[in-house]
Write a protein that holds these residues in place. Sequence first.
Motif, PDB file in Angstrom:
ATOM      1  N   ASP A 144      25.709  73.911  18.928  1.00  0.00           N
ATOM      2  CA  ASP A 144      25.251  73.903  20.506  1.00  0.00           C
ATOM      3  C   ASP A 144      26.622  73.381  21.392  1.00  0.00           C
ATOM      4  OD1 ASP A 144      22.597  74.437  19.841  1.00  0.00           O
ATOM      5  OD2 ASP A 144      21.989  72.311  20.199  1.00  0.00           O
ATOM      6  N   LEU A 145      27.211  72.443  20.577  1.00  0.00           N
ATOM      7  CA  LEU A 145      28.608  72.022  21.447  1.00  0.00           C
ATOM      8  C   LEU A 145      29.639  73.146  21.423  1.00  0.00           C
ATOM      9  CD1 LEU A 145      30.386  69.946  22.767  1.00  0.00           C
ATOM     10  CD2 LEU A 145      31.019  69.315  20.517  1.00  0.00           C
ATOM     11  N   VAL A 151      31.857  61.940  20.342  1.00  0.00           N
ATOM     12  CA  VAL A 151      32.577  63.215  20.085  1.00  0.00           C
ATOM     13  C   VAL A 151      32.295  64.342  21.372  1.00  0.00           C
ATOM     14  CG1 VAL A 151      32.655  65.148  18.693  1.00  0.00           C
ATOM     15  CG2 VAL A 151      32.342  63.094  17.645  1.00  0.00           C
ATOM     16  N   GLU A 152      31.187  64.474  21.832  1.00  0.00           N
ATOM     17  CA  GLU A 152      30.881  65.456  22.825  1.00  0.00           C
ATOM     18  C   GLU A 152      31.752  64.959  24.266  1.00  0.00           C
ATOM     19  OE1 GLU A 152      26.646  67.143  22.056  1.00  0.00           O
ATOM     20  OE2 GLU A 152      26.625  64.953  22.680  1.00  0.00           O
ATOM     21  N   GLN A 153      31.832  63.752  24.191  1.00  0.00           N
ATOM     22  CA  GLN A 153      32.385  63.258  25.670  1.00  0.00           C
ATOM     23  C   GLN A 153      34.016  63.449  25.476  1.00  0.00           C
ATOM     24  OE1 GLN A 153      30.184  62.863  28.299  1.00  0.00           O
ATOM     25  NE2 GLN A 153      31.012  60.655  28.490  1.00  0.00           N
ATOM     26  N   GLY A 154      34.381  63.257  24.309  1.00  0.00           N
ATOM     27  CA  GLY A 154      36.019  63.326  23.925  1.00  0.00           C
ATOM     28  C   GLY A 154      36.371  64.658  24.198  1.00  0.00           C
ATOM     29  N   ALA A 179      37.326  60.086  24.295  1.00  0.00           N
ATOM     30  CA  ALA A 179      36.108  59.906  23.564  1.00  0.00           C
ATOM     31  C   ALA A 179      35.527  58.611  24.022  1.00  0.00           C
ATOM     32  CB  ALA A 179      36.261  59.855  22.229  1.00  0.00           C
ATOM     33  N   GLU A 180      34.271  58.603  24.613  1.00  0.00           N
ATOM     34  CA  GLU A 180      33.540  57.239  25.062  1.00  0.00           C
ATOM     35  C   GLU A 180      32.205  57.418  24.913  1.00  0.00           C
ATOM     36  OE1 GLU A 180      34.602  54.316  25.913  1.00  0.00           O
ATOM     37  OE2 GLU A 180      36.600  54.878  26.009  1.00  0.00           O
ATOM     38  N   PRO A 181      31.348  56.433  24.821  1.00  0.00           N
ATOM     39  CA  PRO A 181      29.849  56.580  24.708  1.00  0.00           C
ATOM     40  C   PRO A 181      29.197  57.379  25.661  1.00  0.00           C
ATOM     41  CG  PRO A 181      30.652  54.327  23.969  1.00  0.00           C
ATOM     42  CD  PRO A 181      31.613  54.931  24.557  1.00  0.00           C
TER      43      PRO A 181
END
Length: 473
Positions: free
Chosen positions: A177-178, A229-232, A266-268
């Motif tokens: 999806d990413l 990971v997605e945020q980063g 990368a962050e929550p």
Amino acid sequence: MAYQQQLAAERNLGTFTLPAPQAEYPIDYVLDGQQRLTSIFTVFQNELKPKPNPEWTDIYFDLNAGDNPQDSAFVALEKVEDAERHRYFPMRVLFDSVGYRANTDHLDKTKIAVIDKLQEKFKEVTIPVQILNSEDRSIVAIVFERINHLGVALDTLQLLSAWTWSEDFDLLDKFRDLRDELSDFGFAGVGDDSDLILSCVAGILAKEPGPETLLSLNGSDVRAQFPRVEQGIRGAIDFLRTQLKVVHLKLLPYPSMLVPLAVFFAEPEGKDVVYNAATYQRLTRWFWRTCFSARYSSQTRKTTIHDIQQAELLKNGQPNTFGEIDLKVDETFFRNSFRIGAAATKTFVLLLSNNSPRSLLSGKQIDLDKVLQSYNRSEFHHTYPRAFLRDQGYDEASINMLANFCFLSGAENRNIGKKRPSVYLNDLGGPEHNIDDTLASAFCKAEEFNDDYDAFLKGRVARLVAFAEKLIG
């Protein structure tokens, strides 16, 4: 690959479903070659019952085929009529004694002898197999990565799906999806694009890239931290697009440069990285110095690990050396040949993009998103026309230097045609635009369009070097 622990595996092989393995029975897993094995198994297997599948057809031996080695004696046919049974022999019964007899009893002795000879040849064929006996996932991952580097189109996600930590296919769906979400930036399909995302994941979670690193992680931990990971990755791509004009992955001179940036951002979920002007300058200086120094062209893994460590220190406000790369850009860089796909060319194109370029003919702002998304030779052309320079006796190496290229669409280039620069200068800029501003956006000056190519190169290269020095800080 011999492996004692049972892994998630594909049990559909061609038109057949493999039975469940018997307890305590040794199992070998195929790391590379599944397509070839599937083809061989589907043709010759005679114990399992096939499932209907329109994509698979039977293979037949053509008894009327000649001796020309260029012509194949094997054909794929959906059906053979009774009248054609004297010509086509089904390969699926070659090792089935009952089927073999039923499909040869109507043939004469000469044709039966040909098929007997065919069977003898297939009996003697051996398939080379390299067995890897290891319980160490990292070793298997390294072998898999080496196979990838040999040009075999494999998707590392296929390997991940086999390991126990990723048997939960919801995690694999997140990867896919990413990748699909980022398809506009160039992440689509399989191969390098997927591997780059996986390297970002490994860099964020384990501080170093590579599938062997990712396979050593705990699956539940990966799932729990996947929002980071997605945020980063999203943050890194947004920074590249908005601050550096890298609108597509194919424009990034070295794709691995994405990994340290992904670590920095990368962050929550729901939290953004906040940084000051000094940190912004370090990020941009690192980018341009890395591009111009070509430091990612060798020892990529070692360089990436170093940059990951320094990016994290920068993010946390600790002393670091991120972006401190010894470098001096000189004119030799801009005398490289313009080659689509080359790292130096991509760096040059990004440099032009960061100077607010205008269309030479109309003077209007160039739609960089549109132009850079396509990124092909048709969007860049010789400032001093090739035909003119050839007539002046210049060789191809001199004509095709980076320093002689600018943003110029195919239509504009055709308008200029074979005109001398001193002639087409009058067509530049547009009636409502200052020609000097338009030329400056392309690092050019009107007085250098005097048909003196050497003087033009000297002046433009000096301005390109000055702008590069500004970018690298």
